[in-house]
Design a protein around this motif. Structure first.
Motif, PDB file in Angstrom:
ATOM      1  N   ASN A 106       0.828  -1.215   0.000  1.00 44.09           N
ATOM      2  CA  ASN A 106       0.000   0.000   0.000  1.00 44.09           C
ATOM      3  C   ASN A 106       0.862   1.264   0.000  1.00 44.09           C
ATOM      4  O   ASN A 106       0.444   2.301  -0.525  1.00 44.09           O
ATOM      5  N   THR A 107       2.084   1.160   0.557  1.00 40.82           N
ATOM      6  CA  THR A 107       2.983   2.324   0.492  1.00 40.82           C
ATOM      7  C   THR A 107       3.495   2.513  -0.939  1.00 40.82           C
ATOM      8  O   THR A 107       3.758   3.635  -1.370  1.00 40.82           O
ATOM      9  N   VAL A 108       3.587   1.400  -1.686  1.00 37.14           N
ATOM     10  CA  VAL A 108       3.908   1.540  -3.115  1.00 37.14           C
ATOM     11  C   VAL A 108       2.762   2.266  -3.807  1.00 37.14           C
ATOM     12  O   VAL A 108       2.967   3.260  -4.510  1.00 37.14           O
ATOM     13  N   TRP A 109       1.526   1.801  -3.550  1.00 36.57           N
ATOM     14  CA  TRP A 109       0.372   2.455  -4.194  1.00 36.57           C
ATOM     15  C   TRP A 109       0.337   3.938  -3.848  1.00 36.57           C
ATOM     16  O   TRP A 109       0.169   4.790  -4.726  1.00 36.57           O
ATOM     17  N   SER A 110       0.482   4.265  -2.550  1.00 34.64           N
ATOM     18  CA  SER A 110       0.346   5.687  -2.188  1.00 34.64           C
ATOM     19  C   SER A 110       1.495   6.506  -2.780  1.00 34.64           C
ATOM     20  O   SER A 110       1.288   7.630  -3.210  1.00 34.64           O
ATOM     21  N   SER A 111       2.690   5.918  -2.861  1.00 30.12           N
ATOM     22  CA  SER A 111       3.837   6.702  -3.338  1.00 30.12           C
ATOM     23  C   SER A 111       3.858   6.870  -4.858  1.00 30.12           C
ATOM     24  O   SER A 111       4.574   7.716  -5.373  1.00 30.12           O
ATOM     25  N   ILE A 112       3.084   6.044  -5.563  1.00 26.92           N
ATOM     26  CA  ILE A 112       2.975   6.296  -7.022  1.00 26.92           C
ATOM     27  C   ILE A 112       1.616   6.929  -7.346  1.00 26.92           C
ATOM     28  O   ILE A 112       1.226   7.040  -8.492  1.00 26.92           O
ATOM     29  N   PHE A 113       0.872   7.268  -6.291  1.00 28.60           N
ATOM     30  CA  PHE A 113      -0.430   7.962  -6.417  1.00 28.60           C
ATOM     31  C   PHE A 113      -1.413   7.151  -7.261  1.00 28.60           C
ATOM     32  O   PHE A 113      -2.163   7.703  -8.075  1.00 28.60           O
TER      33      PHE A 113
END
Ligand code: NAP
Length: 458
Positions: A80-87
Motif C-alpha cells: 500500500n505504500t507503493v500504491w500511495s507513493s505512485i499515487f
C-alpha cells in the motif's frame, strides 16, 4: 528523541518514559500533496517511489482520548505504500480530506503531507484519557485497522464498518517514522522472541493471510485442502504458505524464480510452480483469454498434487484472475484481496456457475483476527518473513524494490532502532524456534542505519 531512545534501550519503566517530555517534531517518511501529479503520463512501472517519498521533520499531533503515541522502533514496506507513493489508483490525500470531515479529532489528518506506513513495532509513550488496556512502557506491534467504534456498522465484523480505514494509508501519522499515533484498539503485544524489525513486518500481511485462509470470514480452510498460492514467497503469500502447512493443508506455491522456489521448498511447500519457467500466457495479444493456457496451468497443478485446488489465494488480479477462477475445484473457493496487475478482471462465468464455485472478497482483518494472527507469531508457530532491512532515510529505495518485485518476503525499516537484532527479550523461545527458521528469507547484508545521524544533525 535521543532521551526517549536511551530510556527505551536502558529498560526505563513506564513511569520514567511518561515523565520524559515528548519532542515537538519527529522525522517521518512523507508524501507531499503538491507532488500528487508528479507522475502524470508516466507508466505505472516507471513511477518511482524514490522521487515521491521524502524524509521530513513534522509536528507531533495532539493525542485524542482513545489514542496512543508510540516510539516506533521499526516498520515495514507494504504494497500500500507503493500504491500511495505512485499515487495509484488515486492519490491518498482525498482519503485524508474525507476523514477530516468526520470529527474534530479527525481534522488533524488533513495536512499537506501524508506520513505513510501501515506496520510498526515500538514502545508506548503516552495514552489518551480513555485508554484502558495499554500504558507507557508497553512493547507493542500495531495492526492497521482504523475503526470508528461508535458506528453500529463496525460491531459485527469491524472490517464491515462504514468508516473502516487502513492506518498509514487512508489515515495520517503512519508507521514509517520515529513516532506514530494510533487508536488504542490497534495495539497488540510485541512477540518477545523477535527483534524490533522482525516484529514490525508481520501485522499487515500476516493478518490479511489469516483472514483470507483461516477465518470464517475468508475461505475457512480445512485439513487436507489443496491451496493454490500466487506470489508464495511475497508479503502475504509467505504467510499463506505457513497457514496452509500449519492447518494440515496442501500448498501449491507459484513463484517466478528458482531462488524463490528453493525458499518455498525449505519452508516445506513441496508443490512449487515457477511461472517464469512455465511461461504461461493467460492473455492473448488481442486482449482475449487463452483458455488453452488455463488448462495447461490446471494440468501442471494436477501433475503436482493430483487434484484441483479447493482454495485459490488470489491477489495478482487481472493477469491471473481468469486462470484462478478456472482452476479452482468444483465447489471450490477463490479468495481475493488485491489486484496488483490491474483491477478490471475477467473470467469465464460458465466455469464458475456450472462448477458451483465461490468468490470471496477479503480486506485486511478485524482486531480479533489480527490478534489471533499475532498470537501465533508470539508463540513461534508462524515466522516473520523478513528478507532485508533499510534505514528510515532509505524508505524510497525500499518501496522501489517492492514496486519492482526485487524482494522476497517482507522488507523491514529501522526507525528508532539503530541496528538489527535489538529488542529480543525471550531468548529461550528464540532458541526453540531457531535462527534457521527466523532467517530463512534473509538476503545479503543490510545498509547501516543512518537515521540517528541524520536526526541529530538537525
Ligand atoms: P509482494 O510482496 O510484492 O508479493 C506479491 C507477489 O505476487 C510478487 O512477489 C510476485 O511473486 C507475485 N506477482 C506479482 N505480480 C504478478 C503477476 N502479474 N502474476 C503472477 N504473480 C504476480 O506484495 P504483497 O505484500 O504480497 O501484496 C500483494 C498484493 O496484495 C498487493 O497488491 C497488495 O496491495 C495487496 N494486499 C492487500 C491487502 C488487503 O488488506 N486488501 C493486504 C495486503 C496486501 P512472483 O514474482 O514470485 O510470482
Amino acid at each position: 528523541m535521543r532521551q526517549i531512545l536511551d530510556a527505551i534501550n536502558n529498560g526505563a519503566t513506564g513511569g520514567q518514559l511518561a515523565s520524559i517530555k515528548l519532542p515537538t517534531t519527529y522525522k517521518a517518511a512523507v508524501l507531499e500533496k503538491n507532488d500528487a501529479e508528479m507522475f502524470a503520463g508516466v507508466a505505472s512501472r516507471d513511477k518511482d517511489p524514490r522521487k515521491s517519498l521524502k524524509l521530513r521533520e513534522v509536528p507531533v499531533p495532539d493525542l485524542a482520548p482513545d489514542e496512543a503515541v508510540i516510539a516506533v522502533m521499526a516498520s515495514s514496506i507494504n504494497f500500500n505504500t507503493v500504491w500511495s507513493s505512485i499515487f495509484e489508483p488515486v492519490s491518498t490525500f482525498g482519503s485524508l480530506t474525507r476523514l477530516a470531515k468526520e470529527s474534530a479529532w479527525a481534522k488533524r489528518h488533513d495536512l499537506p503531507y501524508h506520513v505513510v506506513g501501515s506496520d510498526g513495532s515500538g514502545v508506548v509513550l503516552r495514552v489518551g484519557t480513555a485508554v484502558r488496556n495499554w500504558k507507557p512502557g508497553d512493547r507493542v506491534t500495531i495492526h492497521c485497522n482504523h475503526v470508528d467504534d461508535q458506528d453500529p456498522s463496525a460491531h459485527d465484523d469491524s472490517m464491515l464498518g462504514a468508516n473502516q480505514r487502513i492506518w498509514g494509508y487512508e489515515t495520517n501519522f503512519g508507521g514509517l517514522a520515529e513516532i506514530c499515533v494510533v487508536k488504542a484498539n490497534q495495539l497488540m503485544p510485541k512477540p518477545a522472541h523477535l527483534s524490533w524489525e522482525e516484529a514490525a513486518v508481520n501485522a499487515l500481511c500476516n493478518s490479511t493471510s489469516y483472514r483470507m485462509l483461516v477465518s470464517q470470514n475468508g475461505a475457512n480452510m480445512k485439513q487436507g485442502d489443496v491451496v493454490l498460492i500466487w506470489g508464495a514467497t511475497g508479503g502475504i503469500g509467505a504467510y499463506a504458505v505457513q497457514y496452509v502447512l500449519n492447518g494440515g493443508g496442501i500448498p501449491v506455491g507459484v513463484v517466478s524464480s528458482a531462488d524463490k522456489a528453493r525458499i518455498l521448498k525449505e519452508m516445506g511447500c513441496e508443490a512449487v510452480i515457477d511461472r517464469s519457467k512455465a511461461g504461461y500466457k493467460f492473455w492473448n495479444d488481442d486482449d482475449s483469454h487463452n483458455e488453452v493456457e488455463w488448462r495447461r496451468f490446471g494440468g501442471d497443478i494436477r501433475a503436482l498434487v493430483g487434484e484441483d485446488p479447493d482454495i485459490v489465494f488470489e491477489h495478482p488480479g487481472r493477469s491471473t484472475f481468469g486462470a484462478s477462477m478456472y482452476v479452482a475445484k468444483k465447489g471450490g473457493t477463490v479468495v481475493t484481496c488485491a489486484a496488483t496487475s490491474g483491477y478490471m478482471m475477467e473470467f469465464d462465468n460458465r466455469y464458475f456457475w456450472m462448477r458451483l464455485k465461490r468468490l470471496v472478497g477479503s480486506h485486511f482483518a478485524n482486531y480479533r483476527e489480527a490478534y489471533a494472527a499475532n498470537r501465533l507469531i508470539a508463540k513461534g508457530m508462524i515466522d516473520p518473513v523478513l528478507s532485508r532491512t533499510f534505514a528510515l532515510d532509505q524508505v524510497g529505495e525500499a518501496a522501489y524494490q517492492v514496486h519492482r518485485n526485487m524482494h522476497e518476503g517482507k522488507i523491514g525499516v529501522l526507525c528508532l532502532a539503530q541496528t538489527e537484532g535489538e529488542g529480543v527479550t525471550d531468548h529461550e523461545l528464540r532458541t526453540k524456534v531457531g535462527e534457521a527458521r527466523l532467517r530463512r528469507f534473509r538476503r545479503g547484508c543490510s545498509p547501516k542505519s543512518t537515521t540517528w545521524q541524520s536526526q541529530s544533525a538537525t
